[in-house]
Design an enzyme around this catalytic site. Sequence first.
Site, PDB file in Angstrom:
ATOM      1  CE  LYS A   1      -3.997  -2.442   2.186  1.00 18.64           C
ATOM      2  NZ  LYS A   1      -4.785  -2.500   3.427  1.00 18.64           N
TER       3      LYS A   1
ATOM      4  CE1 TYR B   1      -9.546  -2.785   0.409  1.00 20.00           C
ATOM      5  CE2 TYR B   1      -8.620  -0.952  -0.724  1.00 20.00           C
ATOM      6  CZ  TYR B   1      -8.381  -1.968   0.000  1.00 20.00           C
ATOM      7  OH  TYR B   1      -7.086  -2.414   0.246  1.00 20.00           O
TER       8      TYR B   1
ATOM      9  CG  PHE C   1     -12.820   2.014   7.543  1.00 19.44           C
ATOM     10  CD1 PHE C   1     -12.457   1.333   6.455  1.00 19.44           C
ATOM     11  CD2 PHE C   1     -13.680   1.165   8.450  1.00 19.44           C
ATOM     12  CE1 PHE C   1     -12.775  -0.014   5.976  1.00 19.44           C
ATOM     13  CE2 PHE C   1     -13.808  -0.308   8.221  1.00 19.44           C
ATOM     14  CZ  PHE C   1     -13.425  -0.961   6.946  1.00 19.44           C
TER      15      PHE C   1
ATOM     16  NE  ARG D   1      -6.194 -12.041   5.383  1.00 21.91           N
ATOM     17  CZ  ARG D   1      -7.148 -10.941   5.280  1.00 21.91           C
ATOM     18  NH1 ARG D   1      -7.361 -10.352   4.105  1.00 21.91           N
ATOM     19  NH2 ARG D   1      -7.525 -10.563   6.448  1.00 21.91           N
TER      20      ARG D   1
ATOM     21  CB  THR E   1      -7.242  -5.789   9.795  1.00 21.36           C
ATOM     22  OG1 THR E   1      -7.607  -7.074   9.220  1.00 21.36           O
ATOM     23  CG2 THR E   1      -7.489  -4.721   9.105  1.00 21.36           C
TER      24      THR E   1
ATOM     25  NE  ARG F   1      -2.453  -5.919   6.910  1.00 20.67           N
ATOM     26  CZ  ARG F   1      -3.641  -6.741   6.588  1.00 20.67           C
ATOM     27  NH1 ARG F   1      -4.032  -7.263   7.272  1.00 20.67           N
ATOM     28  NH2 ARG F   1      -4.115  -5.993   5.592  1.00 20.67           N
TER      29      ARG F   1
ATOM     30  CG  ASN G   1      -3.671  -2.645   6.818  1.00 17.08           C
ATOM     31  OD1 ASN G   1      -3.600  -2.031   5.835  1.00 17.08           O
ATOM     32  ND2 ASN G   1      -4.832  -3.064   7.303  1.00 17.08           N
TER      33      ASN G   1
ATOM     34  CG  HIS H   1      -5.359  -6.390  -0.458  1.00 19.84           C
ATOM     35  ND1 HIS H   1      -6.499  -6.217   0.258  1.00 19.84           N
ATOM     36  CD2 HIS H   1      -5.548  -7.309  -1.540  1.00 19.84           C
ATOM     37  CE1 HIS H   1      -7.459  -7.050  -0.366  1.00 19.84           C
ATOM     38  NE2 HIS H   1      -6.853  -7.474  -1.413  1.00 19.84           N
TER      39      HIS H   1
ATOM     40  CD  GLU I   1      -9.154  -8.625  -3.760  1.00 20.28           C
ATOM     41  OE1 GLU I   1      -9.976  -8.665  -2.931  1.00 20.28           O
ATOM     42  OE2 GLU I   1      -7.898  -9.368  -3.530  1.00 20.28           O
TER      43      GLU I   1
HETATM   44  P1  IDP Z   1      -8.161  -6.793   5.483  1.00 22.75           P
HETATM   45  O1  IDP Z   1      -7.049  -5.825   4.604  1.00 22.75           O
HETATM   46  O2  IDP Z   1      -7.178  -7.373   6.692  1.00 22.75           O
HETATM   47  O3  IDP Z   1      -8.674  -7.690   4.778  1.00 22.75           O
HETATM   48  P2  IDP Z   1     -10.691  -5.326   5.915  1.00 22.75           P
HETATM   49  O4  IDP Z   1     -11.639  -5.728   7.117  1.00 22.75           O
HETATM   50  O5  IDP Z   1     -10.770  -6.139   4.872  1.00 22.75           O
HETATM   51  O6  IDP Z   1      -9.283  -5.959   6.367  1.00 22.75           O
HETATM   52  O7  IDP Z   1     -10.456  -3.907   5.470  1.00 22.75           O
HETATM   53  C1  IDP Z   1      -9.840  -3.440   4.520  1.00 22.75           C
HETATM   54  C2  IDP Z   1      -8.943  -2.457   4.703  1.00 22.75           C
HETATM   55  O8  IDP Z   1      -9.656  -1.159   5.156  1.00 22.75           O
HETATM   56  C3  IDP Z   1      -7.950  -2.739   5.557  1.00 22.75           C
HETATM   57  O9  IDP Z   1      -6.688  -3.312   5.284  1.00 22.75           O
HETATM   58  C4  IDP Z   1      -7.470  -1.340   6.294  1.00 22.75           C
HETATM   59  O10 IDP Z   1      -6.652  -0.623   5.274  1.00 22.75           O
HETATM   60  C5  IDP Z   1      -8.814  -0.634   6.070  1.00 22.75           C
HETATM   61  N1  IDP Z   1      -9.827  -0.737   7.433  1.00 22.75           N
HETATM   62  C6  IDP Z   1     -10.284  -2.005   8.013  1.00 22.75           C
HETATM   63  N2  IDP Z   1     -10.642  -1.358   9.228  1.00 22.75           N
HETATM   64  C7  IDP Z   1     -10.590  -0.293   9.548  1.00 22.75           C
HETATM   65  C8  IDP Z   1     -10.677   0.702  10.622  1.00 22.75           C
HETATM   66  O11 IDP Z   1     -11.317   0.419  11.475  1.00 22.75           O
HETATM   67  N3  IDP Z   1     -10.507   2.054  10.311  1.00 22.75           N
HETATM   68  C9  IDP Z   1      -9.769   2.558   9.226  1.00 22.75           C
HETATM   69  N4  IDP Z   1      -9.307   1.574   8.094  1.00 22.75           N
HETATM   70  C10 IDP Z   1      -9.590   0.336   8.226  1.00 22.75           C
HETATM   71 MG    MG Z   2     -10.366  -7.781   3.447  1.00 21.65          MG
END
Ligand code: IDP
Ligand code: MG
Length: 139
Positions: free
Chosen positions: A11, A51, A59, A87, A93, A104, A114, A117, A128
Amino acid sequence: MATNRTFTMLKPDSVEKGNIGPILEKITASGFRIVAMKLTQMTTADAQAFYAIHKERPFFGELVEYMTRGPIVAAILEKDNAVEDFRTLIGATNPAEAAEGTIRKLYAASIGENAVHGSDSDENAAIEGAFHFSGREMF
Ligand code: IDP
Ligand code: MG
């Protein structure tokens, strides 16, 4: 796309901090083969589409701003059990909850920024990967 593939993005924060090299080293050292890779930047429309599943989340706007603010490295990776193993390699996350040694834990600043992806299913890995690459860019 075969089910032994996953899709990743390093990212914008990873690119900004100069972490492309260390993160790719960790990925390849963990047994993933790079099938496709490029430096690219998502438009707002791209990030909103990529997304779309999160569009009702509070968010979402912040996520789209973050993911479009600079270039990313997009890549398709191959390994047995690629989706699940990747993963595991990236960790939770929220980096505060990510296991020691995960990407991470090592490189992410916060739950929003974070670092990487990783696809969450074989079906999404295929969708994707096709979002970012044509067949001629996959090896
Ligand atoms: P993942 O990337 O671990 O699969 P997801 O729940 O699919 O997590 O969320 C996608 C992306 O959205 C996360 O990687 C992160 O960049 C962002 N994100 C997820 N939860 C939050 C939050 O609570 N606050 C701000 N950004 C978030
Ligand atoms: Mg995800």
